[in-house]
Design a protein around this motif. Structure first.
Motif, mmCIF file in Angstrom:
data_model
loop_
_atom_site.group_PDB
_atom_site.id
_atom_site.type_symbol
_atom_site.label_atom_id
_atom_site.label_comp_id
_atom_site.label_asym_id
_atom_site.label_seq_id
_atom_site.Cartn_x
_atom_site.Cartn_y
_atom_site.Cartn_z
ATOM 1 N N THR A 289 0.827 -1.193 0.000
ATOM 2 C CA THR A 289 0.000 0.000 0.000
ATOM 3 C C THR A 289 0.876 1.263 0.000
ATOM 4 O OG1 THR A 289 -1.688 -1.178 1.260
ATOM 5 C CG2 THR A 289 -1.827 1.227 1.213
ATOM 6 N N PRO A 290 0.644 2.228 -0.924
ATOM 7 C CA PRO A 290 1.416 3.473 -0.890
ATOM 8 C C PRO A 290 1.308 4.144 0.477
ATOM 9 C CG PRO A 290 0.186 3.336 -2.937
ATOM 10 C CD PRO A 290 -0.290 2.199 -2.088
ATOM 11 N N GLY A 291 2.407 4.558 1.029
ATOM 12 C CA GLY A 291 2.441 5.171 2.343
ATOM 13 C C GLY A 291 2.598 4.173 3.473
ATOM 14 N N ALA A 292 2.604 2.851 3.162
ATOM 15 C CA ALA A 292 2.751 1.846 4.208
ATOM 16 C C ALA A 292 4.130 1.944 4.849
ATOM 17 C CB ALA A 292 2.556 0.441 3.619
ATOM 18 N N PRO A 293 4.235 1.703 6.176
ATOM 19 C CA PRO A 293 5.549 1.732 6.816
ATOM 20 C C PRO A 293 6.347 0.478 6.467
ATOM 21 C CG PRO A 293 3.870 1.096 8.394
ATOM 22 C CD PRO A 293 3.146 1.440 7.132
ATOM 23 N N LEU A 294 7.656 0.629 6.395
ATOM 24 C CA LEU A 294 8.568 -0.500 6.233
ATOM 25 C C LEU A 294 9.449 -0.564 7.464
ATOM 26 C CD1 LEU A 294 7.824 0.283 3.147
ATOM 27 C CD2 LEU A 294 9.728 -1.222 2.614
ATOM 28 N N PHE A 325 20.978 -5.059 3.921
ATOM 29 C CA PHE A 325 19.871 -5.136 2.969
ATOM 30 C C PHE A 325 19.477 -3.725 2.523
ATOM 31 C CE2 PHE A 325 19.686 -8.741 5.772
ATOM 32 C CZ PHE A 325 19.445 -9.817 4.935
ATOM 33 N N TYR A 326 19.165 -3.598 1.239
ATOM 34 C CA TYR A 326 18.671 -2.321 0.730
ATOM 35 C C TYR A 326 17.155 -2.396 0.564
ATOM 36 C CZ TYR A 326 18.427 -4.541 -3.924
ATOM 37 O OH TYR A 326 18.136 -5.368 -4.984
ATOM 38 N N TYR A 327 16.479 -1.271 0.801
ATOM 39 C CA TYR A 327 15.034 -1.118 0.623
ATOM 40 C C TYR A 327 14.856 -0.176 -0.575
ATOM 41 C CZ TYR A 327 14.237 -3.016 5.385
ATOM 42 O OH TYR A 327 14.180 -3.797 6.508
ATOM 43 N N GLY A 328 14.884 -0.714 -1.786
ATOM 44 C CA GLY A 328 14.827 0.112 -2.976
ATOM 45 C C GLY A 328 13.449 0.687 -3.244
ATOM 46 N N HIS A 329 13.401 1.884 -3.845
ATOM 47 C CA HIS A 329 12.172 2.598 -4.229
ATOM 48 C C HIS A 329 11.337 2.984 -3.018
ATOM 49 C CE1 HIS A 329 13.442 1.043 -8.041
ATOM 50 N NE2 HIS A 329 13.104 -0.190 -7.751
ATOM 51 N N CYS A 330 11.951 3.003 -1.818
ATOM 52 C CA CYS A 330 11.243 3.352 -0.587
ATOM 53 C C CYS A 330 11.882 4.595 0.017
ATOM 54 C CB CYS A 330 11.287 2.205 0.422
ATOM 55 S SG CYS A 330 10.594 0.658 -0.230
ATOM 56 N N ALA A 349 6.574 3.367 1.887
ATOM 57 C CA ALA A 349 6.303 3.076 0.482
ATOM 58 C C ALA A 349 5.849 4.353 -0.216
ATOM 59 C CB ALA A 349 5.245 1.981 0.360
ATOM 60 N N HIS A 350 6.410 4.623 -1.364
ATOM 61 C CA HIS A 350 6.154 5.895 -2.048
ATOM 62 C C HIS A 350 4.747 5.928 -2.653
ATOM 63 C CE1 HIS A 350 6.874 9.454 -4.529
ATOM 64 N NE2 HIS A 350 7.910 9.685 -3.742
ATOM 65 N N TYR A 351 4.135 7.134 -2.620
ATOM 66 C CA TYR A 351 2.810 7.295 -3.204
ATOM 67 C C TYR A 351 2.862 7.363 -4.725
ATOM 68 C CZ TYR A 351 0.629 8.102 1.328
ATOM 69 O OH TYR A 351 0.152 7.949 2.597
ATOM 70 N N GLY A 352 4.021 7.772 -5.234
ATOM 71 C CA GLY A 352 4.193 7.815 -6.694
ATOM 72 C C GLY A 352 5.203 6.782 -7.120
ATOM 73 N N THR A 353 6.227 7.241 -7.819
ATOM 74 C CA THR A 353 7.314 6.348 -8.205
ATOM 75 C C THR A 353 8.612 6.936 -7.685
ATOM 76 O OG1 THR A 353 7.563 7.474 -10.336
ATOM 77 C CG2 THR A 353 6.136 5.528 -10.261
ATOM 78 N N ASN A 356 13.796 4.127 -10.536
ATOM 79 C CA ASN A 356 13.374 3.411 -11.740
ATOM 80 C C ASN A 356 12.253 2.434 -11.392
ATOM 81 O OD1 ASN A 356 13.225 2.416 -14.317
ATOM 82 N ND2 ASN A 356 15.046 1.118 -14.119
ATOM 83 N N SER A 357 11.109 2.992 -11.056
ATOM 84 C CA SER A 357 9.944 2.167 -10.733
ATOM 85 C C SER A 357 8.727 2.755 -11.433
ATOM 86 C CB SER A 357 9.709 2.104 -9.221
ATOM 87 O OG SER A 357 9.401 3.394 -8.726
ATOM 88 N N THR A 358 7.707 1.956 -11.630
ATOM 89 C CA THR A 358 6.532 2.404 -12.386
ATOM 90 C C THR A 358 5.239 2.277 -11.598
ATOM 91 O OG1 THR A 358 6.292 0.181 -13.349
ATOM 92 C CG2 THR A 358 7.604 1.787 -14.583
ATOM 93 N N THR A 359 5.299 1.726 -10.382
ATOM 94 C CA THR A 359 4.072 1.435 -9.630
ATOM 95 C C THR A 359 4.110 2.118 -8.271
ATOM 96 O OG1 THR A 359 3.986 -0.743 -10.679
ATOM 97 C CG2 THR A 359 2.596 -0.399 -8.738
ATOM 98 N N PRO A 360 3.092 2.912 -7.908
ATOM 99 C CA PRO A 360 3.016 3.451 -6.547
ATOM 100 C C PRO A 360 3.003 2.302 -5.536
ATOM 101 C CG PRO A 360 1.466 4.579 -7.981
ATOM 102 C CD PRO A 360 1.993 3.425 -8.766
#
Length: 390
Positions: A289-294, A325-330, A349-353, A356-360
């Motif tokens: 989910t976009p905005g979810a905590p990691l 460990f890396y948390y990419g696109h976050c 988790a990002h709301y956009g991209t 190099n990612s295409t999915t929120p």
């Protein structure tokens, strides 16, 4: 006495041999663990150095860009000054032509004045009183007075014209000199300033090149250290039935929400948020989910990396006792260099991209530094099997 000493030495040697046989691999295990801790410490230092060098390179790049803008601005200003100089040259040419004309008129006026003075001297012009006294009648007196007045007016006009033309020549000459000096000074100032800016720009570029060389060396050292760490982890794993904190081939046991034993690895995704696992390349892709905590999978140190064309402008890398460990696109929510505890939120988790990612809500998690495009398969089952809490 000597026999007794040799006997004691022999007994001590036998005792040491018995201890070594009783605890096979104990000293070696401790040595490998110490080596692993040392390598991880060195790797963290290299990563911190790489982050510092990256920041310095970005600062140098910004300064170079700023100076390039200053040079461009000066070049535009120089072009404007050149245009102004061309206009001024045209004005100077016109002023010089006017000066030449005025000088000719000045010379002619001086000649007229000189001729008039000579004529007065040669004619022996009588005084005004004598002319008036010699007049015959009132009409003759008026005529002679008017004649004398006109001659005086003509003389005065010639003298005034000479004086006016002389002042005009001096004024134009001074204006021409001042205009030339001002433009020459402005041009020299522009040349000096541009040369200073280019020198500064060159020194900054050289400094950036040195930093980039040091950064490449630090990254190479980091790769060597990571390779050494992987080798040590493999050797330690060969002596232990546990790898990455789980029994060989088995997922970690489930944990109740809020019950996280110290040092235990957990899933980076809270149980209250959905996770869709995707393909593997350098790590494991997926979405949440976009905005979810990691969450931090384990206790350790967090560093912030930067890869706008890859994992994002900034993304967290977590160093734990069971690996990095890396948390990419976050998007990280914890500062660089912070110490974190297992289960603590370290990213979002990002709301956009991001990168190099295409999915929120898209993510990629893998071992750091990233390996080949098949490296994620080695940790996929383990990562998916980690217990999810909260």
């Amino acid at each position: 006495m000597a026999r007794r000493q040799w006997k004691l030495v022999g007994l001590a040697g036998a005792a040491l041999l018995s201890a070594a046989l009783a605890f096979p691999g104990g000293s070696a295990g401790r040595t490998l663990s110490a080596q692993l801790a040392s390598k991880r410490h060195a790797l963290r230092a290299e990563r911190a150095r790489a982050v510092e060098l990256g920041g310095a390179i970005r600062r140098y790049s910004r300064q170079i860009d700023r100076l390039a803008g200053e040079v461009a601005r000066l070049q535009r200003h120089e072009a404007a000054v050149e245009q102004q100089l061309a206009v001024t040259r045209e004005r100077l040419h016109r002023a010089e032509a006017r000066l030449a004309r005025i000088r000719r008129r000045y010379v002619a006026a001086l000649k007229d004045l000189r001729n008039r003075l000579i004529a007065i001297y040669e004619s022996g012009q009588p005084s005004t009183a004598a002319v008036l006294l010699d007049s015959r009648g009132f009409d003759d007196l008026v005529s002679r007075a008017q004649y004398l007045g006109s001659i005086q007016d003509q003389d005065n006009a010639i003298a005034a014209r000479v004086e006016r033309l002389r002042d005009a020549v001096r004024s134009i000459v001074q204006t021409l000199r001042a205009e030339r000096d001002r433009l020459a000074a402005k041009r020299a100032e522009l040349v000096r300033t541009e040369a200073a800016l280019r020198s500064r720009q060159s020194s900054l570029a050289a400094a950036r090149a040195r930093k980039e060389h040091d950064l490449a060396a630090a990254k190479a050292a980091g790769h060597r250290l990571q390779s050494a760490i992987s080798s040590l982890e493999s050797r330690i794993a060969a002596q232990s039935p546990y790898t990455l904190g789980v029994a060989s081939g088995q997922p970690l046991p489930a944990l109740a929400p809020g019950a996280i034993p110290p040092g235990t690895a957990i899933s980076p995704f809270p149980a209250s948020y959905p996770v869709a696992w995707g393909r593997t390349d350098q790590g494991i892709d997926g979405t949440t989910t976009p905005g979810a905590p990691l969450l931090a999978m384990g206790s350790g140190t967090l560093t912030i990396q930067h890869d706008p064309a890859g994992f994002g402008d900034s993304y967290p890398v977590l160093s734990t006792s069971f690996g990095d460990f890396y948390y990419g696109h976050c998007v990280p929510v914890v500062a660089d260099g912070a110490s974190v505890q297992v289960g603590q939120q370290i990213a979002m988790a990002h709301y956009g991209t991001w990168g190099n990612s295409t999915t929120p809500g898209g993510f990629e998690i893998g071992r750091w530094p990233p390996g080949s495009m098949t490296a994620g398969a080695a940790t996929r089952d383990w990562l998916i099997g980690l217990p999810r809490v909260r």
